[in-house]
Write a protein that holds these residues in place. Structure first.
Motif, PDB file in Angstrom:
ATOM      1  N   HIS A 107       0.865  -1.174   0.000  1.00 50.84           N
ATOM      2  CA  HIS A 107       0.000   0.000   0.000  1.00 50.84           C
ATOM      3  C   HIS A 107       0.902   1.225   0.000  1.00 50.84           C
ATOM      4  O   HIS A 107       1.811   1.321   0.815  1.00 50.84           O
ATOM      5  N   SER A 154      -3.111   0.220  -3.849  1.00 52.76           N
ATOM      6  CA  SER A 154      -2.619  -1.057  -3.318  1.00 52.76           C
ATOM      7  C   SER A 154      -2.208  -1.935  -4.492  1.00 52.76           C
ATOM      8  O   SER A 154      -2.660  -1.737  -5.623  1.00 52.76           O
ATOM      9  N   SER A 178      -8.401  -0.447  -6.104  1.00 49.28           N
ATOM     10  CA  SER A 178      -7.944   0.259  -4.905  1.00 49.28           C
ATOM     11  C   SER A 178      -7.694   1.739  -5.169  1.00 49.28           C
ATOM     12  O   SER A 178      -7.510   2.526  -4.238  1.00 49.28           O
TER      13      SER A 178
END
Length: 204
Positions: A50, A79, A120
């Motif tokens: 991340h 991510s 993400s």
């Protein structure tokens, strides 16, 4: 950067044992280590990353000092998944010698795959000066740079690379010993480092 290893259940593969019949009805059992490819695949480590991708342009022009003209900054969280493992094409397993020693030639671990999780990615945050805007192309370039940055960080993560190689060696050694036990033999493993770009004949 946060790194979290994915834990998954795996089953150690035991290679098929080939039964070779010889004269007078005597049966000779020969170990087959063809399953080492599957073992290397099982040894792959998958890690979640991340991070934040950033891009910034300094203010410029006559009014840069007061109005920050030309200044722009963009950043977005993302991510991704990094796969660490062994190049299977560089792994060779010798036949057991008379003392039951099996020589395994194996390279160092490497980054096998880098994948940014598009789901993400949120809406990029931006900050700009007077009469300055962030273009769609700049946003796209920032996101493309995120994957490059993630790959570079992964290649520099010596701890994960070491863990991936150690995991592969453990699984391969257990696999070879189990193959031996399945035919009533006791094998030990000796390791040999493969050099990048080695041909099959050179590895032997």
């Amino acid at each position: 950067m946060r790194v979290r290893k994915i834990t998954k259940t795996w089953m150690l593969l035991v290679g098929t044992v080939v039964l070779c019949l010889t004269g007078c009805g005597k049966e000779t059992q020969t170990a087959n280590f063809s399953g080492v490819t599957s073992v290397c695949e099982l040894a792959t480590l998958k890690c979640y990353y991340h991070n934040v991708a950033k891009a910034e342009t300094e203010a410029s022009g006559i009014f840069a000092k007061w109005l920050k003209t030309g200044y722009k900054k963009i950043w977005t969280e993302y991510s991704g998944i990094i796969e660490y493992g062994i190049d299977i094409s560089q792994v060779t397993v010798s036949e057991p010698d008379k003392n039951g020693v099996v020589t395994v030639t194996m390279p160092d671990a490497q980054v096998l795959n880098v994948d940014v999780d598009e789901d993400s990615l949120g809406t990029p945050l931006t900050d700009t000066g007077f009469l300055t805007s962030v273009t769609t192309e700049e946003k796209t370039t920032t996101l493309a740079g995120a994957q490059e940055a993630m790959e570079q960080q992964a290649k520099e993560n010596t701890e994960m690379l070491s863990q991936a190689k150690a995991r592969a060696k453990t699984l391969i050694e257990e696999y070879i010993k189990n193959v031996g036990e399945s035919i009533g033999e006791e094998y030990t493993v000796e390791w040999k480092d493969a050099e990048p770009g080695m041909t099959e004949s050179e590895k032997k």
